[in-house]
Design a protein around this motif. Sequence first.
Motif, PDB file in Angstrom:
ATOM      1  N   MET A  27       0.813  -1.193   0.000  1.00  0.00           N
ATOM      2  CA  MET A  27       0.000   0.000   0.000  1.00  0.00           C
ATOM      3  C   MET A  27       0.865   1.268   0.000  1.00  0.00           C
ATOM      4  N   LYS A  28       1.947   1.262   0.808  1.00  0.00           N
ATOM      5  CA  LYS A  28       2.829   2.422   0.874  1.00  0.00           C
ATOM      6  C   LYS A  28       3.526   2.646  -0.463  1.00  0.00           C
ATOM      7  N   LYS A  29       3.866   1.563  -1.152  1.00  0.00           N
ATOM      8  CA  LYS A  29       4.535   1.697  -2.460  1.00  0.00           C
ATOM      9  C   LYS A  29       3.597   2.326  -3.477  1.00  0.00           C
ATOM     10  N   LYS A  30       2.326   1.943  -3.442  1.00  0.00           N
ATOM     11  CA  LYS A  30       1.357   2.512  -4.379  1.00  0.00           C
ATOM     12  C   LYS A  30       1.159   3.999  -4.108  1.00  0.00           C
ATOM     13  N   LEU A  31       1.027   4.365  -2.842  1.00  0.00           N
ATOM     14  CA  LEU A  31       0.871   5.778  -2.494  1.00  0.00           C
ATOM     15  C   LEU A  31       2.111   6.576  -2.870  1.00  0.00           C
ATOM     16  N   GLY A  84       4.232   5.830  -5.279  1.00  0.00           N
ATOM     17  CA  GLY A  84       4.234   5.919  -6.744  1.00  0.00           C
ATOM     18  C   GLY A  84       3.274   6.977  -7.247  1.00  0.00           C
ATOM     19  N   ILE A  85       2.092   7.029  -6.654  1.00  0.00           N
ATOM     20  CA  ILE A  85       1.097   8.038  -7.042  1.00  0.00           C
ATOM     21  C   ILE A  85       1.609   9.436  -6.711  1.00  0.00           C
ATOM     22  N   LEU A  86       2.231   9.576  -5.542  1.00  0.00           N
ATOM     23  CA  LEU A  86       2.782  10.867  -5.147  1.00  0.00           C
ATOM     24  C   LEU A  86       3.885  11.306  -6.106  1.00  0.00           C
ATOM     25  N   ILE A  87       4.753  10.410  -6.505  1.00  0.00           N
ATOM     26  CA  ILE A  87       5.825  10.729  -7.448  1.00  0.00           C
ATOM     27  C   ILE A  87       5.246  11.156  -8.796  1.00  0.00           C
ATOM     28  N   ILE A  88       4.251  10.444  -9.282  1.00  0.00           N
ATOM     29  CA  ILE A  88       3.612  10.794 -10.556  1.00  0.00           C
ATOM     30  C   ILE A  88       2.950  12.170 -10.451  1.00  0.00           C
ATOM     31  N   LEU A  89       2.320  12.445  -9.325  1.00  0.00           N
ATOM     32  CA  LEU A  89       1.680  13.740  -9.114  1.00  0.00           C
ATOM     33  C   LEU A  89       2.716  14.870  -9.118  1.00  0.00           C
TER      34      LEU A  89
END
Length: 160
Positions: free
Chosen positions: A1-5, A7-12
């Motif tokens: 879950m932390k990896k997905k968040l 990754g989303i934060l990096i993309i943002l």
Amino acid sequence: MKKKLGGILIILVIGLFAWRVYDVNANSFSYENKTHAEQKKIQLGSATISARKAFVVSDADLKKYVTNDYFKQENKTLLLVQLESTEKDIRISDFQLGYKEFVTLSDTSASSYEFEDGVYKHLVGFNIPKELLATKKTFTLVTPSKYWKNGARDVVNISL
């Protein structure tokens, strides 16, 4: 879950950075230049400005115009543009200087002003490669994007 968040934060963050770069740089290519001659008065918002002249400063003379921490690049040559404005706050740091494909923003450590004869007399510094100064060509001074409107931006042709 932390990896997905993560990754989303990096993309943002990358998306916001790309949008800002597009907004500042790429968007400027969609504007038509309204070209002005040196010393012609231009209306920027509530201020009236005019570019007086440009001159090159190097080596020992630099200390008269800039602070000691100025040298961010190896180049120790500076192009100074004299502006006159009816207002002090005209976003001096957002002026751009262009020569063909080369564009640079003004450096605030090389900017100064004095109030004389009812106008603010600004010196705006640009750190550009020596080889561009050696050509003695005409440069283009671009007004801050805050003042661009109706698909046009004001530019001044500056000669050395």
